[in-house]
Design a protein around this motif. Structure first.
Motif, PDB file in Angstrom:
ATOM      1  N   LEU A   1       0.824  -1.207   0.000  1.00 24.41           N
ATOM      2  CA  LEU A   1       0.000   0.000   0.000  1.00 24.41           C
ATOM      3  C   LEU A   1       0.857   1.256   0.000  1.00 24.41           C
TER       4      LEU A   1
ATOM      5  N   LEU B   1      -6.026  -0.826  -3.108  1.00 24.71           N
ATOM      6  CA  LEU B   1      -6.492  -1.582  -1.945  1.00 24.71           C
ATOM      7  C   LEU B   1      -7.134  -2.908  -2.359  1.00 24.71           C
TER       8      LEU B   1
ATOM      9  N   GLN C   1      -8.503  -2.909   4.832  1.00 26.00           N
ATOM     10  CA  GLN C   1      -8.391  -1.483   5.140  1.00 26.00           C
ATOM     11  C   GLN C   1      -7.607  -1.215   6.412  1.00 26.00           C
TER      12      GLN C   1
ATOM     13  N   THR D   1      -4.332   0.388   5.708  1.00 30.13           N
ATOM     14  CA  THR D   1      -4.265   1.811   5.412  1.00 30.13           C
ATOM     15  C   THR D   1      -4.062   2.580   6.714  1.00 30.13           C
TER      16      THR D   1
END
Length: 322
Positions: A279, A285, A301, A304
């Motif tokens: 990432l 993603l 996620q 992130t």
């Protein structure tokens, strides 16, 4: 429905002798359902049946004639309250809630209960802590350390380099790595085919360093360890059998330990590291989701947040007005 049928799920259901027979049979049938119909892993079956056995033990406390149809919302809440009082972690409570919801839903679908109290059971979700990952420089040093150990072409050293390189290059799970067979590696396209959770197969690419490690292992290292017990396994233990997850964890711990200042990581830590670095390098993603084999984008996620947390830490350290 015949609840006393003889066919039972194989594997880790554990003894249910502490429960009255009228309740114990449902634990066994639920384990069979999880194993044969829901295709859950042995670890998941063990965890869920342990939780359900605990719930039914609570139900039967002082009520030897209790039936699964007697489970109501009050029963579930009282059982969870006991878990909290005993000091169970928030994440444990969340998992046990999920277990019994799955169980009560199955009771209704299988005709063993008319109502599903689990649909009304609320529980605070587990706190999601950010995983520990290596910085890019640390990861590079771990790979260098693994490569230097393999320079003398000792079979075990060559294998250990493949383990570290593949885990970081692909982000696959330790169980997926151990389950790899020779024909699961496509050296021309530089991809591996792994069998993930729910027996879902996916293809994951790897780079040139991992390709070099694989080539040397297959050509030099594996032939030196192979025995009649090896079968098609890609990675072998010292005695020639398919390598186990415990051995892989030891390899990873030792490789990371060779880098001063690096946090101690298990194989899953290299998976976290691979996802975070993908990432940070600009990967989409959803591509990372596919590489990792996550069924939900929400799980991916998390990485992130790892990237943002690291960016914030660098900013606070470097910016004069942070």
């Amino acid at each position: 429905m015949d609840h006393d049928r003889r066919r039972r799920a194989p594997g880790p259901t554990g003894p249910a002798s502490a429960l009255p027979p009228a309740l114990a049979v449902h634990v066994e049938d639920f384990a069979e359902h999880l194993t044969l119909q829901s295709n859950r892993s042995a670890h998941t079956v063990r965890a869920y049946t342990t939780d359900v056995r605990s719930l039914l033990t609570h139900l039967a406390d002082g009520r030897p004639d209790a039936q699964v149809s007697d489970i109501d919302l009050g029963t579930l809440r009282a059982w969870l309250a006991r878990q909290v009082a005993s000091g169970a972690a928030r994440s444990t409570i969340a998992r046990r809630t999920s277990s019994v919801r799955t169980f009560t839903s199955w009771l209704v679908r299988s005709g063993r209960a008319e109502h599903d109290p689990g649909t009304r059971l609320a529980s605070a979700g587990a706190h999601r802590t950010l995983p520990t990952v290596l910085h890019a420089e640390q990861a590079s040093e771990v790979m260098v350390a693994a490569e230097s150990g393999a320079r003398e072409e000792h079979p075990v050293a060559l294998r250990d380099r493949v383990i570290v390189e593949l885990l970081y290059a692909t982000g696959i799970r330790v169980g997926e790595l151990c389950g790899l067979d020779l024909d699961g590696v496509d050296s021309e396209r530089r991809v591996v085919r792994v069998l993930g959770k729910g027996d879902k197969e996916r293809t994951v690419p790897y780079g040139a360093p991992a390709a070099d490690a694989l080539e040397r292992w297959v050509a030099i290292g594996r032939p030196a360890l192979v025995t009649a017990a090896s079968g098609p396994a890609l990675l072998l233990g010292k005695r020639g059998g398919r390598i186990g997850q415990r051995q892989v964890r030891t390899v990873v711990h030792e490789a990371v330990e060779a880098v001063p200042g690096a946090p101690d990581l298990a194989p899953h830590g290299l998976r976290h590291t691979a996802a975070t670095h993908l990432l940070e390098g600009g990967a989409d993603l959803r591509v990372v989701q596919e590489v990792l084999g996550h069924s939900s984008l929400a799980t991916t996620q998390l990485y992130t947040h790892v990237s943002v947390a690291r960016l914030r830490a660098v900013h606070e350290q470097a910016h004069p007005r942070a």
